[in-house]
Design a protein around this motif. Structure first.
Motif, PDB file in Angstrom:
ATOM      1  N   ASN A 441     173.462 -25.887  25.655  1.00  0.00           N
ATOM      2  CA  ASN A 441     174.728 -26.379  25.108  1.00  0.00           C
ATOM      3  C   ASN A 441     175.925 -25.889  25.927  1.00  0.00           C
ATOM      4  O   ASN A 441     176.841 -26.651  26.261  1.00  0.00           O
ATOM      5  CB  ASN A 441     174.889 -25.936  23.651  1.00  0.00           C
ATOM      6  CG  ASN A 441     173.879 -26.620  22.741  1.00  0.00           C
ATOM      7  OD1 ASN A 441     173.360 -27.691  23.070  1.00  0.00           O
ATOM      8  ND2 ASN A 441     173.595 -25.997  21.591  1.00  0.00           N
ATOM      9  N   GLN A 442     175.916 -24.593  26.258  1.00  0.00           N
ATOM     10  CA  GLN A 442     177.007 -24.042  27.051  1.00  0.00           C
ATOM     11  C   GLN A 442     177.020 -24.644  28.455  1.00  0.00           C
ATOM     12  O   GLN A 442     178.090 -24.890  29.024  1.00  0.00           O
ATOM     13  CB  GLN A 442     176.868 -22.512  27.158  1.00  0.00           C
ATOM     14  CG  GLN A 442     177.197 -21.777  25.880  1.00  0.00           C
ATOM     15  CD  GLN A 442     176.006 -21.686  24.921  1.00  0.00           C
ATOM     16  OE1 GLN A 442     174.983 -22.347  25.131  1.00  0.00           O
ATOM     17  NE2 GLN A 442     176.142 -20.864  23.874  1.00  0.00           N
ATOM     18  N   GLU A 444     176.043 -27.666  29.252  1.00  0.00           N
ATOM     19  CA  GLU A 444     176.593 -29.021  29.149  1.00  0.00           C
ATOM     20  C   GLU A 444     178.119 -28.976  29.006  1.00  0.00           C
ATOM     21  O   GLU A 444     178.840 -29.774  29.629  1.00  0.00           O
ATOM     22  CB  GLU A 444     175.979 -29.731  27.938  1.00  0.00           C
ATOM     23  CG  GLU A 444     176.440 -31.175  27.779  1.00  0.00           C
ATOM     24  CD  GLU A 444     175.806 -31.853  26.579  1.00  0.00           C
ATOM     25  OE1 GLU A 444     176.256 -32.938  26.209  1.00  0.00           O
ATOM     26  OE2 GLU A 444     174.849 -31.275  26.004  1.00  0.00           O
ATOM     27  N   GLN A 445     178.616 -28.025  28.194  1.00  0.00           N
ATOM     28  CA  GLN A 445     180.067 -27.899  28.025  1.00  0.00           C
ATOM     29  C   GLN A 445     180.753 -27.503  29.338  1.00  0.00           C
ATOM     30  O   GLN A 445     181.829 -28.001  29.669  1.00  0.00           O
ATOM     31  CB  GLN A 445     180.381 -26.854  26.951  1.00  0.00           C
ATOM     32  CG  GLN A 445     179.988 -27.255  25.540  1.00  0.00           C
ATOM     33  CD  GLN A 445     180.217 -26.117  24.541  1.00  0.00           C
ATOM     34  OE1 GLN A 445     181.273 -25.505  24.533  1.00  0.00           O
ATOM     35  NE2 GLN A 445     179.213 -25.850  23.714  1.00  0.00           N
TER      36      GLN A 445
END
Length: 483
Positions: A441-442, A444-445
């Protein structure tokens, strides 16, 4: 310097301040006898027949006391008088067995000099009128018996330098700066330990007030103030008291006052005496002091590097003005730091480490730098391990904590505990790949534009490697892995 005024009901008032500093000379024996001068001895255990004023006892000047006073004069660029003389200051008091104090009124050992004080970029010169050598009196003890006072003559005859300033100070802050600077000079020279709590340095504070530009007003003298903070408080109170008296139509009485540290106030002690009240005359038992050129040259050659010169030298090495000021404020710190530099430490890194890591640790464990569990040589070794990449900043902090606890050398700690920093790109790349895989997730961010997450990945990588990875290598490899 900051403009300091007292705002009275009828307008502004200026404060005029002079200090008479009594500094106990560093000497194993008294000024005119061979009795010891150690602090804290049993009452009346360090008293010779001369100190007790027994009939027929003749004083003999202590050469070391004269030498220390001359060296002090040289340290403030003062005139050294090759010919000086001792006088008798006559008065009666229970702690003065002779009935007079041997001092120097008319022909002091040291003449005019100066001390520079600073406030930011502003430098002000405070004139010193004279330094004379005199003997201390004994001490009355009032708390041993409800109705009696006892006399302790241990201090009787101890050598003092009375350092008399010009009335050049205009605020409590300037007086505090002058006293701190003078104390530092005395301690660098080694002529006085500057321990105000033990009474080896104390100040008589002369204060008057006037309208700006007018003649000096009548002054009062507050006796025997024994800390910089108390000197500043005494000036503040006394100046405001005088303004109140004058604005209510009264007159200032020339008098001697005492400062109460519990209340921060002064009170009247006695009317101020003038020189004729003491009936000064040349001491018939002492020949004049005559100094030759060889003695003066010996004194000058023995002087150390003084605080202002040392501070400028540190700044020339690239050390910030603030750090240089901190490192030279106390002679023990300056000596420790000089030894650190002599051991090969880089000046800028060393100054930052001493004023940050070392001072913080010593404050935490309640020790002065002279009691540091870590030696300058060990500190130089630790800084070298950081400089050559063996230790990261965080690893160096871990090693330093162990050094404080054990006193072991940093190299030994690094080897025994496996704390060496790694720059192995293969190992670091493998950890980075694992960190990215565990935080999709990080990732992708970040790739979506949230650049601040780069620090998150650095932290996770360093955590996974126990803080042993080279931070620069981690940054470079992460940038490559993140595209």
């Amino acid at each position: 310097m900051t403009d300091y005024r007292i705002k009275g009901a009828t307008g502004d008032w200026e404060v005029v301040i002079g200090l008479e500093v009594h500094a106990q000379v560093t000497s194993n024996a008294k000024l005119f006898s061979g009795a010891a001068t150690a602090f804290g001895a049993e009452p009346n255990s360090q008293v010779s027949l001369i100190d007790a004023a027994m009939p027929g006892m003749l004083p003999v000047p202590n050469r070391e006391c004269i030498r220390q006073a001359v060296r002090t004069g040289m340290a403030i660029d003062a005139q050294i008088n090759k010919w000086s003389r001792f006088d008798r200051k006559n008065y009666f008091y229970a702690d003065l067995p002779q009935g007079y104090q041997i001092s120097q009124l008319y022909h002091p050992l040291v003449g005019e000099g100066s001390v520079e004080i600073e406030d930011g970029d502003t430098v002000k010169t405070i004139g010193v009128e004279r330094i004379h050598v005199e003997q201390d009196a004994g001490k009355l003890m009032h708390d041993q018996h409800p109705t009696r006072s006892y006399v302790d003559l241990n201090r009787s005859g101890v050598a003092l330098m009375e350092i008399v300033s010009r009335p050049d100070m205009r605020s409590p802050a300037e007086a505090g700066a002058y006293l701190r600077k003078l104390r530092a000079i005395l301690r660098y020279v080694g002529s006085c330990d500057g321990n105000m709590e033990e009474g080896s340095m104390r100040a008589d504070v002369n204060v008057s007030v006037r309208r700006p530009g007018e003649e000096f007003g009548t002054r009062t003298e507050t006796k025997n103030v024994n800390s910089v903070r108390f000197v500043m408080a005494a000036i503040e109170h006394e100046a405001n008291r005088q303004v109140d008296v004058l604005e209510s139509g009264g007159k200032i009485v020339q008098e001697t006052r005492l400062f109460n540290p519990d209340t921060g106030t002064t009170r009247s002690m006695r009317s101020k005496e003038d020189a004729h009240d003491y009936r000064y005359f040349p001491d018939p038992d002492l020949l004049p002091l005559e100094l030759d050129d060889a003695f003066l040259e010996e004194c000058r050659a023995s002087l150390p590097e003084l605080p202002d010169v040392k501070r400028k030298r540190y700044e020339s090495l690239g050390i910030t003005a603030y750090n240089a000021e901190v490192l030279t404020a106390e002679v023990e710190t300056a000596r420790w730091f000089d030894t650190l530099l002599d051991a090969g430490a880089a000046p800028v890194a060393a100054s930052n480490w001493v004023t940050g890591e070392l001072f913080g640790a010593l404050n935490r464990i309640g020790k002065g730098i002279e009691e540091s569990p870590v030696t300058p040589g060990q500190a130089a070794e630790l800084l070298a391990l950081v400089a050559d990449g063996t230790l990261s900043g965080s690893l160096a902090k871990q090693v330093f904590e162990v050094m404080l606890e054990t006193g072991d050398a940093p190299g030994k700690i690094v080897e025994e505990r496996g704390l060496k920093q790694t720059s192995d790109t293969g190992a670091i790349e493998a950890v980075i790949a694992d960190v990215l895989a565990k935080n999709p997730n990080q990732l992708e961010q970040y790739r979506g534009g949230k650049q601040a997450l780069f620090g998150f990945f650095v932290g996770q990588t360093m955590k996974a490697m126990g803080g042993k990875a080279n931070p620069q290598v981690v940054n470079d490899l992460l940038k490559k892995a993140l595209g």
